[in-house]
Motif scaffolding. Structure first.
Motif, PDB file in Angstrom:
ATOM      1  N   ARG A 209      44.113  14.365 -17.561  1.00  0.00           N
ATOM      2  CA  ARG A 209      43.353  13.375 -16.844  1.00  0.00           C
ATOM      3  C   ARG A 209      44.106  12.798 -15.502  1.00  0.00           C
ATOM      4  O   ARG A 209      45.275  12.637 -15.597  1.00  0.00           O
ATOM      5  CB  ARG A 209      42.946  12.179 -17.588  1.00  0.00           C
ATOM      6  CG  ARG A 209      42.279  12.271 -18.775  1.00  0.00           C
ATOM      7  CD  ARG A 209      40.751  12.419 -18.430  1.00  0.00           C
ATOM      8  NE  ARG A 209      39.932  12.563 -19.633  1.00  0.00           N
ATOM      9  CZ  ARG A 209      39.342  11.736 -20.247  1.00  0.00           C
ATOM     10  NH1 ARG A 209      39.506  10.367 -19.805  1.00  0.00           N
ATOM     11  NH2 ARG A 209      38.662  11.720 -21.184  1.00  0.00           N
ATOM     12  N   ASN A 210      43.316  12.767 -14.470  1.00  0.00           N
ATOM     13  CA  ASN A 210      44.143  12.508 -13.216  1.00  0.00           C
ATOM     14  C   ASN A 210      45.470  13.186 -12.793  1.00  0.00           C
ATOM     15  O   ASN A 210      46.581  12.671 -12.678  1.00  0.00           O
ATOM     16  CB  ASN A 210      44.585  10.900 -13.184  1.00  0.00           C
ATOM     17  CG  ASN A 210      43.010  10.186 -13.314  1.00  0.00           C
ATOM     18  OD1 ASN A 210      42.028  10.637 -12.928  1.00  0.00           O
ATOM     19  ND2 ASN A 210      43.497   9.063 -13.627  1.00  0.00           N
ATOM     20  N   GLU A 232      52.212  13.055 -18.786  1.00  0.00           N
ATOM     21  CA  GLU A 232      53.177  13.854 -17.574  1.00  0.00           C
ATOM     22  C   GLU A 232      52.426  14.711 -16.876  1.00  0.00           C
ATOM     23  O   GLU A 232      51.421  15.214 -16.977  1.00  0.00           O
ATOM     24  CB  GLU A 232      54.026  14.928 -18.801  1.00  0.00           C
ATOM     25  CG  GLU A 232      54.992  13.990 -19.635  1.00  0.00           C
ATOM     26  CD  GLU A 232      55.798  15.122 -20.483  1.00  0.00           C
ATOM     27  OE1 GLU A 232      55.421  16.162 -20.268  1.00  0.00           O
ATOM     28  OE2 GLU A 232      56.477  14.548 -21.218  1.00  0.00           O
ATOM     29  N   CYS A 233      53.086  14.622 -15.443  1.00  0.00           N
ATOM     30  CA  CYS A 233      52.293  15.559 -14.444  1.00  0.00           C
ATOM     31  C   CYS A 233      52.302  16.737 -14.811  1.00  0.00           C
ATOM     32  O   CYS A 233      52.953  17.503 -15.365  1.00  0.00           O
ATOM     33  CB  CYS A 233      52.943  15.205 -13.440  1.00  0.00           C
ATOM     34  SG  CYS A 233      52.782  13.559 -12.473  1.00  0.00           S
ATOM     35  N   ILE A 234      51.283  17.592 -14.676  1.00  0.00           N
ATOM     36  CA  ILE A 234      50.995  19.137 -14.788  1.00  0.00           C
ATOM     37  C   ILE A 234      51.913  19.735 -13.766  1.00  0.00           C
ATOM     38  O   ILE A 234      52.456  19.258 -12.991  1.00  0.00           O
ATOM     39  CB  ILE A 234      49.639  19.532 -14.547  1.00  0.00           C
ATOM     40  CG1 ILE A 234      48.986  19.100 -13.328  1.00  0.00           C
ATOM     41  CG2 ILE A 234      48.609  18.718 -15.580  1.00  0.00           C
ATOM     42  CD1 ILE A 234      47.836  19.546 -12.808  1.00  0.00           C
ATOM     43  N   PRO A 235      52.304  20.913 -14.251  1.00  0.00           N
ATOM     44  CA  PRO A 235      53.083  21.565 -13.165  1.00  0.00           C
ATOM     45  C   PRO A 235      52.677  21.588 -12.011  1.00  0.00           C
ATOM     46  O   PRO A 235      51.460  21.740 -11.254  1.00  0.00           O
ATOM     47  CB  PRO A 235      53.002  23.224 -13.896  1.00  0.00           C
ATOM     48  CG  PRO A 235      52.657  22.947 -15.196  1.00  0.00           C
ATOM     49  CD  PRO A 235      51.800  21.849 -15.297  1.00  0.00           C
ATOM     50  N   ASN A 236      53.646  21.563 -10.776  1.00  0.00           N
ATOM     51  CA  ASN A 236      53.290  21.662  -9.306  1.00  0.00           C
ATOM     52  C   ASN A 236      52.633  20.198  -8.909  1.00  0.00           C
ATOM     53  O   ASN A 236      52.042  20.143  -8.004  1.00  0.00           O
ATOM     54  CB  ASN A 236      52.423  22.746  -8.877  1.00  0.00           C
ATOM     55  CG  ASN A 236      53.489  23.955  -9.414  1.00  0.00           C
ATOM     56  OD1 ASN A 236      54.558  24.028  -8.920  1.00  0.00           O
ATOM     57  ND2 ASN A 236      52.870  25.163  -9.936  1.00  0.00           N
ATOM     58  N   ILE A 244      51.879   6.405 -15.589  1.00  0.00           N
ATOM     59  CA  ILE A 244      50.706   7.145 -15.853  1.00  0.00           C
ATOM     60  C   ILE A 244      50.559   7.052 -17.419  1.00  0.00           C
ATOM     61  O   ILE A 244      51.307   7.397 -18.156  1.00  0.00           O
ATOM     62  CB  ILE A 244      51.000   8.676 -15.433  1.00  0.00           C
ATOM     63  CG1 ILE A 244      51.425   8.709 -14.167  1.00  0.00           C
ATOM     64  CG2 ILE A 244      49.807   9.480 -15.736  1.00  0.00           C
ATOM     65  CD1 ILE A 244      51.981  10.177 -13.596  1.00  0.00           C
ATOM     66  N   LYS A 245      49.192   6.545 -17.775  1.00  0.00           N
ATOM     67  CA  LYS A 245      48.936   6.209 -19.186  1.00  0.00           C
ATOM     68  C   LYS A 245      47.419   6.119 -19.384  1.00  0.00           C
ATOM     69  O   LYS A 245      46.661   5.943 -18.601  1.00  0.00           O
ATOM     70  CB  LYS A 245      49.474   5.142 -19.472  1.00  0.00           C
ATOM     71  CG  LYS A 245      48.981   3.708 -18.862  1.00  0.00           C
ATOM     72  CD  LYS A 245      50.008   2.469 -19.282  1.00  0.00           C
ATOM     73  CE  LYS A 245      49.609   1.358 -18.550  1.00  0.00           C
ATOM     74  NZ  LYS A 245      50.620   0.092 -18.964  1.00  0.00           N
ATOM     75  N   CYS A 261      48.576  11.612 -10.950  1.00  0.00           N
ATOM     76  CA  CYS A 261      49.490  12.702 -10.291  1.00  0.00           C
ATOM     77  C   CYS A 261      48.830  13.744  -9.397  1.00  0.00           C
ATOM     78  O   CYS A 261      47.594  13.733  -9.472  1.00  0.00           O
ATOM     79  CB  CYS A 261      50.110  13.770 -11.320  1.00  0.00           C
ATOM     80  SG  CYS A 261      51.055  12.719 -12.637  1.00  0.00           S
ATOM     81  N   MET A 262      49.159  13.772  -8.382  1.00  0.00           N
ATOM     82  CA  MET A 262      48.685  14.553  -7.305  1.00  0.00           C
ATOM     83  C   MET A 262      49.383  15.928  -7.090  1.00  0.00           C
ATOM     84  O   MET A 262      50.803  16.044  -7.243  1.00  0.00           O
ATOM     85  CB  MET A 262      48.590  13.832  -5.805  1.00  0.00           C
ATOM     86  CG  MET A 262      47.910  12.658  -5.887  1.00  0.00           C
ATOM     87  SD  MET A 262      46.142  13.083  -5.890  1.00  0.00           S
ATOM     88  CE  MET A 262      45.724  13.652  -4.423  1.00  0.00           C
TER      89      MET A 262
END
Length: 284
Positions: A209-210, A232-236, A244-245, A261-262
């Motif tokens: 999500r996000n 946790e932010c996805i890769p890249n 972030i929760k 995350c962007m």
């Protein structure tokens, strides 16, 4: 007036509807319909009480059920206890029960002590230590969850069609803190069949999500609990708003997203925002 033959009161030769599909992710702890042999639950008292018999589901698969029908004797106190069930980290337990109850008014000569309800109890334990006499067969130390009543009972007329009126009820309890527990069902003067019992807990599934990944999370101890999960932010991708929760509610649903995350420079969100892929790869 002669008492009806006990076999005529049997509730187990019937077509049984399948369990309703639970829309939210669940973790099964026990399902009586999957037993390939006798369930072997403990009954009290040993004589004239719950009896384990074979029945059939709607696909004609053999299942094991428990029935009791001591409606002509007053002051009944009949218990059946499941085997030890490990909670596997769950804090709140859900119990789905399918059962059929005979309408007391349809039984000739039945006394006023006939019941159309039964009780559900649980007992927590860190190990499988139950015996035929322990825990004592009474409320306290057992904890009562609820008294279950049939929305629909059946009469002698229904027996001719071999299709009973099946009731499905779900109850939950918690918080559970010990390693496991037992369930017990108390009959106090009914004519009924406990067709199937399914024990499970709910969880929120692994999700993105996000732009952040959230791992599978158990629901809380109460139906209104919100369990915090960090993402946790996805890769890249990189954090833009923190923290972030997400929160996992009692029904196994994610809610209240906070933070995001962007994708980093040179990357673009694809696949519904679950992947940050290099723009050069997208252009190819």
């Amino acid at each position: 007036m002669n008492k009806p033959n006990q076999n005529s009161l049997a509730l187990f030769s019937m077509k049984i509807q399948a369990f309703k599909v639970v829309s939210h992710p669940i973790q099964m702890l026990m399902d009586s319909t999957t037993a390939t042999a006798e369930l072997g639950w403990t009954v009290y008292p040993v004589s004239a009480t719950w009896e384990e018999v074979s029945g059939y589901d709607e696909n004609m698969n053999t299942i094991r059920t428990y029935q009791v029908c001591n409606v002509f004797d007053a002051n009944q106190n009949n218990w059946v206890r499941t085997k030890y069930i490990q909670r596997r980290g769950a804090q709140r337990i859900h119990v789905e029960m399918k059962f059929s109850v005979r309408d007391c008014s349809s039984i000739p000569g039945v006394p006023g002590s006939c019941k159309e309800t039964f009780n559900l109890f649980y007992y927590e334990s860190d190990s499988d230590k139950a015996t035929k006499v322990f825990p004592p067969w009474m409320e306290n130390p057992w904890i009562k969850v609820d008294t279950l009543a049939a929305d629909e009972s059946f009469s002698q007329v229904d027996l001719g069609g071999r299709v009973m009126k099946i009731n499905t009820e779900v109850r939950s309890f918690g918080p559970i803190s010990r390693k496991g527990f037992y369930l017990a069902f108390q009959d106090y003067g009914g004519c009924m069949s406990l067709i199937a019992v399914r024990v499970f807990y709910r969880k929120c599934p692994r999700t993105i999500r996000n732009g952040a990944l959230f791992q599978e999370t158990h629901s809380g101890a109460e139906s209104t609990s919100l369990v915090l999960a960090r993402g946790e932010c996805i890769p890249n991708a990189e954090e833009v708003d923190v923290p972030i929760k997400l929160y996992c509610n009692g029904d196994g649903e994610w809610m209240v997203p906070i933070g995001r995350c962007m994708c980093k420079a040179g990357h673009e969100a694809v696949e519904n925002g679950t992947v940050c892929r290099g723009k050069c790869l997208i252009d190819q």
